[in-house]
Design a protein around this motif. Structure first.
Motif, PDB file in Angstrom:
ATOM      1  N   LEU A  52      27.518  40.852  49.105  1.00  0.00           N
ATOM      2  CA  LEU A  52      27.028  38.969  49.666  1.00  0.00           C
ATOM      3  C   LEU A  52      26.357  38.272  49.139  1.00  0.00           C
ATOM      4  N   ASP A  53      26.572  37.453  48.715  1.00  0.00           N
ATOM      5  CA  ASP A  53      25.391  35.657  48.084  1.00  0.00           C
ATOM      6  C   ASP A  53      25.630  35.131  49.410  1.00  0.00           C
ATOM      7  N   ALA A  54      24.269  34.171  48.640  1.00  0.00           N
ATOM      8  CA  ALA A  54      23.833  33.459  49.934  1.00  0.00           C
ATOM      9  C   ALA A  54      22.971  32.239  49.422  1.00  0.00           C
ATOM     10  N   ILE A  55      22.672  31.241  50.230  1.00  0.00           N
ATOM     11  CA  ILE A  55      22.040  30.673  49.906  1.00  0.00           C
ATOM     12  C   ILE A  55      21.180  29.999  51.319  1.00  0.00           C
ATOM     13  N   ALA A  56      19.613  30.955  51.420  1.00  0.00           N
ATOM     14  CA  ALA A  56      18.841  29.851  52.242  1.00  0.00           C
ATOM     15  C   ALA A  56      18.617  28.703  52.906  1.00  0.00           C
ATOM     16  N   ILE A  57      19.271  28.030  53.943  1.00  0.00           N
ATOM     17  CA  ILE A  57      19.552  26.310  54.120  1.00  0.00           C
ATOM     18  C   ILE A  57      18.778  25.895  55.050  1.00  0.00           C
ATOM     19  N   HIS A  58      18.069  26.760  56.158  1.00  0.00           N
ATOM     20  CA  HIS A  58      16.784  26.546  57.149  1.00  0.00           C
ATOM     21  C   HIS A  58      16.456  27.380  57.744  1.00  0.00           C
ATOM     22  N   THR A  59      15.062  27.978  57.926  1.00  0.00           N
ATOM     23  CA  THR A  59      14.054  28.688  58.957  1.00  0.00           C
ATOM     24  C   THR A  59      13.378  27.998  59.963  1.00  0.00           C
ATOM     25  N   LEU A 117       6.511  31.423  70.957  1.00  0.00           N
ATOM     26  CA  LEU A 117       6.130  32.499  71.044  1.00  0.00           C
ATOM     27  C   LEU A 117       5.636  33.386  69.282  1.00  0.00           C
ATOM     28  N   THR A 118       4.471  34.521  70.012  1.00  0.00           N
ATOM     29  CA  THR A 118       3.420  34.884  69.424  1.00  0.00           C
ATOM     30  C   THR A 118       3.817  36.449  69.222  1.00  0.00           C
ATOM     31  N   GLN A 119       3.724  36.963  68.210  1.00  0.00           N
ATOM     32  CA  GLN A 119       3.111  38.692  68.480  1.00  0.00           C
ATOM     33  C   GLN A 119       5.424  38.787  68.284  1.00  0.00           C
ATOM     34  N   THR A 120       5.368  38.694  67.181  1.00  0.00           N
ATOM     35  CA  THR A 120       6.719  38.498  67.010  1.00  0.00           C
ATOM     36  C   THR A 120       7.257  38.488  65.872  1.00  0.00           C
ATOM     37  N   GLN A 121       7.880  38.473  64.497  1.00  0.00           N
ATOM     38  CA  GLN A 121       8.529  38.382  63.431  1.00  0.00           C
ATOM     39  C   GLN A 121       9.908  37.501  63.936  1.00  0.00           C
ATOM     40  N   LEU A 122      10.451  37.297  64.860  1.00  0.00           N
ATOM     41  CA  LEU A 122      11.660  36.523  65.609  1.00  0.00           C
ATOM     42  C   LEU A 122      11.815  35.341  65.106  1.00  0.00           C
ATOM     43  N   LYS A 123      11.977  34.372  63.912  1.00  0.00           N
ATOM     44  CA  LYS A 123      12.801  33.820  63.358  1.00  0.00           C
ATOM     45  C   LYS A 123      14.792  33.465  62.802  1.00  0.00           C
ATOM     46  N   TRP A 124      14.360  31.992  63.458  1.00  0.00           N
ATOM     47  CA  TRP A 124      15.855  31.779  63.079  1.00  0.00           C
ATOM     48  C   TRP A 124      15.861  31.085  61.779  1.00  0.00           C
ATOM     49  N   ARG A 125      17.132  31.969  60.970  1.00  0.00           N
ATOM     50  CA  ARG A 125      17.526  32.095  59.352  1.00  0.00           C
ATOM     51  C   ARG A 125      18.576  31.506  59.321  1.00  0.00           C
ATOM     52  N   MET A 126      18.890  30.514  58.832  1.00  0.00           N
ATOM     53  CA  MET A 126      20.861  29.704  58.965  1.00  0.00           C
ATOM     54  C   MET A 126      20.789  29.966  57.209  1.00  0.00           C
ATOM     55  N   SER A 127      22.108  30.439  57.011  1.00  0.00           N
ATOM     56  CA  SER A 127      22.411  30.565  55.352  1.00  0.00           C
ATOM     57  C   SER A 127      23.796  29.903  55.366  1.00  0.00           C
ATOM     58  N   LEU A 128      23.905  30.303  53.793  1.00  0.00           N
ATOM     59  CA  LEU A 128      25.910  29.890  53.449  1.00  0.00           C
ATOM     60  C   LEU A 128      25.966  31.550  53.005  1.00  0.00           C
ATOM     61  N   PHE A 129      27.018  32.036  52.691  1.00  0.00           N
ATOM     62  CA  PHE A 129      27.271  33.266  52.017  1.00  0.00           C
ATOM     63  C   PHE A 129      28.693  33.595  51.623  1.00  0.00           C
ATOM     64  N   TRP A 130      28.818  34.287  50.669  1.00  0.00           N
ATOM     65  CA  TRP A 130      29.961  34.591  50.757  1.00  0.00           C
ATOM     66  C   TRP A 130      29.905  35.804  49.458  1.00  0.00           C
ATOM     67  N   GLU A 131      30.916  36.421  49.572  1.00  0.00           N
ATOM     68  CA  GLU A 131      31.208  37.853  48.956  1.00  0.00           C
ATOM     69  C   GLU A 131      31.376  37.458  47.691  1.00  0.00           C
TER      70      GLU A 131
END
Length: 297
Positions: free
Chosen positions: A156-163, A259-273
């Protein structure tokens, strides 16, 4: 069979002879004769009956058949080139874009609106799919581009849109609501509301809970954030959401805390093969997304 030879053959018939055809298509008469001789040799049939100098050529019965199909082939070739030019110019075509149910309205609606304005002749097919279904839709060719939370790999290739940071949404009367932020481990005894398994966020939240030693006991599943927050307001449980989604669907009696004590984040990407060539329409969307990101503060 060489289409150029068929083109020469059609021009000879249309012009009524070799000399005029050679002049029209800017080729020497001997070279034109050689091309037709090679075509007749390939077909093992005579196509033209050549008269005396100055007299018009006539078609054999085989030549009539070849002439008819040659015209169709040449017309098809031209139609192909015309359509390719239209696609390159983005005057026709179709964009097949898979949209994640969560966050696409906020992040992609403006981009899609700009795309439609810039390329009004491109049909847009927008398929709302959960993250798990997005990759399958890409593999099956139902869509060319997808949005969502994705773990990138060599395919996959991708562009990171928003974190976006994640927050915990809970009733304002909940004992933890008095805190400005909440450690992930503090959710150990809190019933939780989760997205359905087809959402990528489902597995992400479960994984983050496991890392923090939080046991999920019979969570309630939803497929819409606003319904999940309504269940929070009703006291069913707490819910982990991207901050901007929690703020959009804010209800009275419900608060969100970091939230603390976690690496959890929401990361939206545009992706394709990677291995599949993209249409001009899909490439134009990628360019527009990059353009949009460059304009962001």
């Amino acid at each position: 069979m060489d289409l150029k030879a068929l083109h020469y053959f059609v021009e000879i018939v249309n012009c009524g002879g070799f000399n005029r055809a050679a002049s029209k298509i800017h080729i020497s008469q001997p070279a034109l004769s050689k091309s037709i001789n090679q075509l007749e040799t390939e077909l093992q049939l005579p196509l033209l009956m050549r008269g005396k100098r100055g007299t018009a050529i006539t078609l054999t019965i085989h030549g009539q058949l070849v002439y008819r199909y040659a015209q169709q082939l040449l017309d098809t070739k031209q139609a192909l080139f015309d359509e390719l030019d239209a696609l390159k110019g983005l005057n026709q075509g179709e964009l097949k874009l898979g949209l994640a149910p969560l966050g696409s309205a906020e992040l992609f609606a403006p981009i899609i609106a700009k795309y439609r304005q810039r390329y009004p002749h491109i049909k847009t097919q927008l398929l709302v799919r959960g993250g798990v279904e997005q990759s399958l839709a890409l593999q099956q060719g139902e869509i060319e581009l997808a949005t969502g939370i994705i773990e990138l790999n060599q395919d996959l290739d991708a562009i990171a849109i928003h974190t976006e940071p994640m927050v915990v949404v809970l009733p304002s009367q909940h004992p933890l609501a008095a805190n400005t932020d909440i450690p992930m481990s503090a959710l150990q005894h809190c019933p939780q509301i989760l997205f359905e398994p087809e959402f990528s966020l489902h597995e992400m939240v479960i994984s983050a809970c496991n890392d923090a030693g939080v046991t999920l006991d019979n969570p309630t599943h939803v497929n819409q954030p606003e319904f999940g927050i309504a269940l929070v307001a009703a006291g069913i449980g707490v819910m982990l959401l991207p901050k901007f989604i929690a703020e959009r669907y804010q209800l009275e009696g419900v608060v969100s805390r970091a939230l603390t004590q976690t690496q959890l984040k929401w990361r939206m990407s545009l992706f394709w093969e990677k291995e599949k060539p993209l249409s001009f329409a899909a490439s134009a969307m990628i360019d527009l997304v990059n353009e949009h990101l460059q304009l962001q503060p």
